[in-house]
Design a protein around this motif. Sequence first.
Motif, PDB file in Angstrom:
ATOM      1  N   ILE A  46      56.407 -10.917  24.726  1.00  0.00           N
ATOM      2  CA  ILE A  46      56.000 -12.241  24.242  1.00  0.00           C
ATOM      3  C   ILE A  46      56.620 -13.337  25.095  1.00  0.00           C
ATOM      4  O   ILE A  46      55.972 -14.330  25.421  1.00  0.00           O
ATOM      5  CB  ILE A  46      56.358 -12.406  22.745  1.00  0.00           C
ATOM      6  N   SER A  47      57.894 -13.143  25.496  1.00  0.00           N
ATOM      7  CA  SER A  47      58.589 -14.168  26.289  1.00  0.00           C
ATOM      8  C   SER A  47      57.919 -14.423  27.627  1.00  0.00           C
ATOM      9  O   SER A  47      58.070 -15.498  28.200  1.00  0.00           O
ATOM     10  CB  SER A  47      60.054 -13.768  26.503  1.00  0.00           C
ATOM     11  N   LYS A  48      57.154 -13.442  28.114  1.00  0.00           N
ATOM     12  CA  LYS A  48      56.482 -13.566  29.411  1.00  0.00           C
ATOM     13  C   LYS A  48      54.998 -13.894  29.259  1.00  0.00           C
ATOM     14  O   LYS A  48      54.264 -13.866  30.237  1.00  0.00           O
ATOM     15  CB  LYS A  48      56.644 -12.267  30.196  1.00  0.00           C
ATOM     16  N   SER A  49      54.580 -14.209  28.034  1.00  0.00           N
ATOM     17  CA  SER A  49      53.161 -14.432  27.777  1.00  0.00           C
ATOM     18  C   SER A  49      52.839 -15.918  27.575  1.00  0.00           C
ATOM     19  O   SER A  49      53.726 -16.756  27.446  1.00  0.00           O
ATOM     20  CB  SER A  49      52.746 -13.656  26.518  1.00  0.00           C
ATOM     21  N   ASP A  50      51.548 -16.190  27.497  1.00  0.00           N
ATOM     22  CA  ASP A  50      51.060 -17.549  27.223  1.00  0.00           C
ATOM     23  C   ASP A  50      51.444 -18.027  25.824  1.00  0.00           C
ATOM     24  O   ASP A  50      51.360 -19.225  25.551  1.00  0.00           O
ATOM     25  CB  ASP A  50      49.533 -17.600  27.353  1.00  0.00           C
ATOM     26  N   MET A  51      51.848 -17.123  24.952  1.00  0.00           N
ATOM     27  CA  MET A  51      52.227 -17.518  23.593  1.00  0.00           C
ATOM     28  C   MET A  51      53.390 -18.504  23.598  1.00  0.00           C
ATOM     29  O   MET A  51      53.523 -19.319  22.682  1.00  0.00           O
ATOM     30  CB  MET A  51      52.588 -16.293  22.751  1.00  0.00           C
ATOM     31  N   MET A  52      54.207 -18.470  24.620  1.00  0.00           N
ATOM     32  CA  MET A  52      55.371 -19.362  24.697  1.00  0.00           C
ATOM     33  C   MET A  52      54.966 -20.811  24.940  1.00  0.00           C
ATOM     34  O   MET A  52      55.784 -21.712  24.770  1.00  0.00           O
ATOM     35  CB  MET A  52      56.357 -18.875  25.755  1.00  0.00           C
TER      36      MET A  52
END
Length: 157
Positions: A46-52
Amino acid sequence: MSKKKFDDAAGKICEAVLPIKHEYYLGKGDEMAICTLGSIDLLEKISKSDMMERAAIAGRLLSENKGIDAMIRFTLGHPKLRRIIVCGRDVRGHRPGQALLSLHKNGVDAGGRIIGAAAPYPTLQSSQADVDAFRKQVAILDMTGTVDIAKIAGLVA
């Protein structure tokens, strides 16, 4: 040695032998948080995704007391935060996800114990006023057990 002291000592040994790199990652959003419970690999993805881009923070929750107290402090310090997505696998034994859901639904008793929590030590240091404010400020979206990043991303969007 009491069970509590033994568990505390075991926790300190685990921290030294198996350090966990990251507890949380700050994002660019301000209305939503993502809690991956004990799923550290999910947190990393998640930390490396667009969600951030949309999340204020993504973090893990490994304890039913100190971890939830920290979550309450963070939430109250960020008044725009309105939703917490709880996903990933709960931590066996401590069950912080179940404790968090119980806290949100039931609150705490006069001694700070989370009402309905199945965890061994679900007692918070947060004040009753802070617990009440936390419960009013955020909605919790329960996706406990979900580790499919696409399903989580769908909820974030």
